[in-house]
Design a protein around this motif. Structure first.
Motif, PDB file in Angstrom:
ATOM      1  N   ALA A   1      21.856  54.869   1.433  1.00  0.00           N
ATOM      2  CA  ALA A   1      20.828  53.933   0.970  1.00  0.00           C
ATOM      3  C   ALA A   1      21.480  52.612   0.567  1.00  0.00           C
ATOM      4  N   VAL A   2      22.669  52.690  -0.054  1.00  0.00           N
ATOM      5  CA  VAL A   2      23.424  51.475  -0.372  1.00  0.00           C
ATOM      6  C   VAL A   2      23.754  50.726   0.925  1.00  0.00           C
ATOM      7  N   ALA A   3      24.220  51.479   1.912  1.00  0.00           N
ATOM      8  CA  ALA A   3      24.584  50.870   3.190  1.00  0.00           C
ATOM      9  C   ALA A   3      23.388  50.193   3.846  1.00  0.00           C
TER      10      ALA A   3
ATOM     11  N   ASP B   1      32.427  59.719  -5.389  1.00  0.00           N
ATOM     12  CA  ASP B   1      33.779  59.190  -5.220  1.00  0.00           C
ATOM     13  C   ASP B   1      33.700  57.835  -4.504  1.00  0.00           C
ATOM     14  N   PRO B   2      34.293  56.770  -5.080  1.00  0.00           N
ATOM     15  CA  PRO B   2      34.246  55.449  -4.441  1.00  0.00           C
ATOM     16  C   PRO B   2      34.766  55.456  -3.011  1.00  0.00           C
ATOM     17  N   VAL B   3      35.787  56.279  -2.725  1.00  0.00           N
ATOM     18  CA  VAL B   3      36.318  56.343  -1.358  1.00  0.00           C
ATOM     19  C   VAL B   3      35.254  56.880  -0.404  1.00  0.00           C
ATOM     20  N   MET B   4      34.487  57.892  -0.848  1.00  0.00           N
ATOM     21  CA  MET B   4      33.434  58.459  -0.010  1.00  0.00           C
ATOM     22  C   MET B   4      32.293  57.463   0.171  1.00  0.00           C
ATOM     23  N   VAL B   5      31.981  56.721  -0.874  1.00  0.00           N
ATOM     24  CA  VAL B   5      30.936  55.692  -0.776  1.00  0.00           C
ATOM     25  C   VAL B   5      31.354  54.645   0.251  1.00  0.00           C
ATOM     26  N   LEU B   6      32.588  54.201   0.157  1.00  0.00           N
ATOM     27  CA  LEU B   6      33.089  53.212   1.104  1.00  0.00           C
ATOM     28  C   LEU B   6      33.048  53.763   2.526  1.00  0.00           C
ATOM     29  N   GLY B   7      33.342  55.049   2.685  1.00  0.00           N
ATOM     30  CA  GLY B   7      33.274  55.670   4.002  1.00  0.00           C
ATOM     31  C   GLY B   7      31.875  55.605   4.589  1.00  0.00           C
ATOM     32  N   ALA B   8      30.849  55.827   3.749  1.00  0.00           N
ATOM     33  CA  ALA B   8      29.470  55.747   4.219  1.00  0.00           C
ATOM     34  C   ALA B   8      29.116  54.320   4.630  1.00  0.00           C
TER      35      ALA B   8
ATOM     36  N   ALA C   1      32.107  41.130   7.698  1.00  0.00           N
ATOM     37  CA  ALA C   1      31.718  42.355   7.000  1.00  0.00           C
ATOM     38  C   ALA C   1      32.823  43.405   7.109  1.00  0.00           C
ATOM     39  N   TYR C   2      33.376  43.545   8.299  1.00  0.00           N
ATOM     40  CA  TYR C   2      34.482  44.484   8.483  1.00  0.00           C
ATOM     41  C   TYR C   2      35.662  44.108   7.587  1.00  0.00           C
ATOM     42  N   ARG C   3      35.964  42.831   7.519  1.00  0.00           N
ATOM     43  CA  ARG C   3      37.096  42.387   6.688  1.00  0.00           C
ATOM     44  C   ARG C   3      36.843  42.709   5.218  1.00  0.00           C
ATOM     45  N   ALA C   4      35.612  42.525   4.769  1.00  0.00           N
ATOM     46  CA  ALA C   4      35.291  42.790   3.367  1.00  0.00           C
ATOM     47  C   ALA C   4      35.492  44.269   3.033  1.00  0.00           C
ATOM     48  N   LEU C   5      35.048  45.160   3.918  1.00  0.00           N
ATOM     49  CA  LEU C   5      35.210  46.587   3.666  1.00  0.00           C
ATOM     50  C   LEU C   5      36.678  46.999   3.776  1.00  0.00           C
ATOM     51  N   ALA C   6      37.402  46.389   4.706  1.00  0.00           N
ATOM     52  CA  ALA C   6      38.831  46.703   4.835  1.00  0.00           C
ATOM     53  C   ALA C   6      39.596  46.283   3.581  1.00  0.00           C
ATOM     54  N   THR C   7      39.234  45.139   3.028  1.00  0.00           N
ATOM     55  CA  THR C   7      39.877  44.673   1.788  1.00  0.00           C
ATOM     56  C   THR C   7      39.580  45.635   0.640  1.00  0.00           C
ATOM     57  N   ALA C   8      38.307  46.067   0.540  1.00  0.00           N
ATOM     58  CA  ALA C   8      37.936  47.010  -0.512  1.00  0.00           C
ATOM     59  C   ALA C   8      38.699  48.324  -0.354  1.00  0.00           C
TER      60      ALA C   8
ATOM     61  N   ARG D   1      32.126  43.948  -5.092  1.00  0.00           N
ATOM     62  CA  ARG D   1      32.479  42.674  -4.451  1.00  0.00           C
ATOM     63  C   ARG D   1      32.271  42.754  -2.940  1.00  0.00           C
ATOM     64  N   ALA D   2      32.684  43.882  -2.335  1.00  0.00           N
ATOM     65  CA  ALA D   2      32.524  44.032  -0.889  1.00  0.00           C
ATOM     66  C   ALA D   2      31.055  44.121  -0.500  1.00  0.00           C
ATOM     67  N   VAL D   3      30.289  44.890  -1.250  1.00  0.00           N
ATOM     68  CA  VAL D   3      28.870  45.035  -0.935  1.00  0.00           C
ATOM     69  C   VAL D   3      28.153  43.695  -1.061  1.00  0.00           C
ATOM     70  N   LEU D   4      28.458  42.951  -2.115  1.00  0.00           N
ATOM     71  CA  LEU D   4      27.843  41.629  -2.273  1.00  0.00           C
ATOM     72  C   LEU D   4      28.205  40.698  -1.121  1.00  0.00           C
TER      73      LEU D   4
END
Length: 330
Positions: free
Chosen positions: A200-202, A226-233, A280-287, A304-307
């Motif tokens: 839903a965040v995604a 887990d933040p890592v799992m959230v980032l994975g989604a 967008a890819y760069r933002a998620l990679a940085t996170a 920060r990445a989501v924003l």
């Protein structure tokens, strides 16, 4: 329940939805006259045994037996119900509410063969309209009506949890002033961020709705994900978007995307201008680097990445970033 077998098996992961479905069946019977209902849990049957299902009501009214947590039925009771199913017409309708069927497999198979199994599942994470309908129905059950803003507010606070939705609706319905309930009325009495799931965040992020995306993200993190799992989604949804935009076969790049999701993602792609998918890819990679490296707090890195992804930006002047939808390879 004309046309249905005498034993019905309602199966699904949410006990509240099973109970709601059972009540609808019983209400349909009540429309034809008085109904005598016996409501038991499987644990009570373990102690007391099955009630007599072949003796008519003392006053001649139709009878119904509802057994909750039927997955816990003792073997003897399960076998007795199979025998009742095979033995001809019962004087009572039996409703079995079960979250699983492992321990009552034989009974479940026989009921299914007779046409009495009904599978009941909550909406999928991305089925926003169905979740809204579920909230609206809970308001109707409470004798109230609510506008779209109030329904959205309930979901923001309750998340995608059926029992919590019912709880928050009950709070709002009991406390809101008379009339149609508004988002303001919900906000005045309901607190907390509900966990609506990482996808839903995604979706909010890719819909370019930063306020909603951050609210949902906080709910997910407060819920202990887990933040890592959230980032994975988030990354999975972005990869899906790129695959659809690039007209790739999803399975060829390790994705499982339904036809309905493909149609939705085709529309979502239009939310991103030239170069924005690359950024967008760069933002998620940085996170990802920041979270795994422990450089900054994980929640801050995710926010920060989501924003950054959710906030639309104008194309840069002079030159254009490559759009990954045009260069992704299987």
């Amino acid at each position: 329940m004309s046309g249905l077998p005498p034993i019905l098996l309602l199966v699904g992961p949410e006990e509240l939805l099973l109970r709601r479905a059972a009540e609808r069946h019983l209400d349909s019977q009540r429309e034809r006259g008085e109904l005598e209902v016996t409501d038991l849990r499987a644990a009570e049957i373990r102690e007391q045994g099955l009630p007599d299902l072949r003796t008519a009501s003392l006053f001649g009214a139709p009878r119904a037996l509802m057994i909750r947590e039927a997955q816990e039925l003792p073997a003897e009771a399960s076998a007795a119900l199979v025998a009742e199913l095979d033995g001809g017409t019962l004087d009572a309708t039996v409703l079995l509410l079960a979250t699983t069927t492992g321990r009552i497999m034989t009974l479940a198979k026989r009921v299914k063969a007779a046409g009495g199994r009904i599978d009941i599942a909550p909406p999928k994470d991305w089925e926003d309209r169905k979740w809204a309908d579920l909230v609206a129905e809970e308001f109707r059950r409470a004798g109230r009506s609510a506008d779209k803003g109030a329904i959205a507010a309930i979901l923001d606070h309750a998340g995608l949890d059926v029992a919590t939705v019912a709880e928050k609706v009950t709070q709002a319905a009991a406390s809101a002033p008379p009339g149609r309930i508004s988002a303001g009325a919900v906000e005045a009495v309901v607190v907390g961020h509900g966990n609506r799931g990482s996808f839903a965040v995604a979706d909010a992020m890719c819909d370019r709705d930063p306020a909603k995306a951050i609210t949902l993200l906080r709910g997910v993190l407060e819920g202990g994900d887990d933040p890592v799992m959230v980032l994975g989604a988030l990354a999975y949804r972005l990869r899906s978007l790129v695959a659809v935009a690039g007209r790739l076969e999803p399975k060829s790049v390790g994705l499982n995307i339904s036809t309905g999701q493909v149609r939705r993602l085709q529309g979502v792609r239009r939310n991103f201008g030239p170069g924005e998918l690359t950024r967008a890819y760069r933002a998620l990679a940085t996170a990802d680097r920041e979270i795994k490296g422990g450089e900054i707090p994980s929640a801050f890195a995710l926010e920060r990445a989501v924003l950054e992804v959710a906030t639309s930006s104008a194309p840069r002047r002079g030159g254009r970033d490559a759009d990954p939808s045009r260069c992704v390879r299987p």
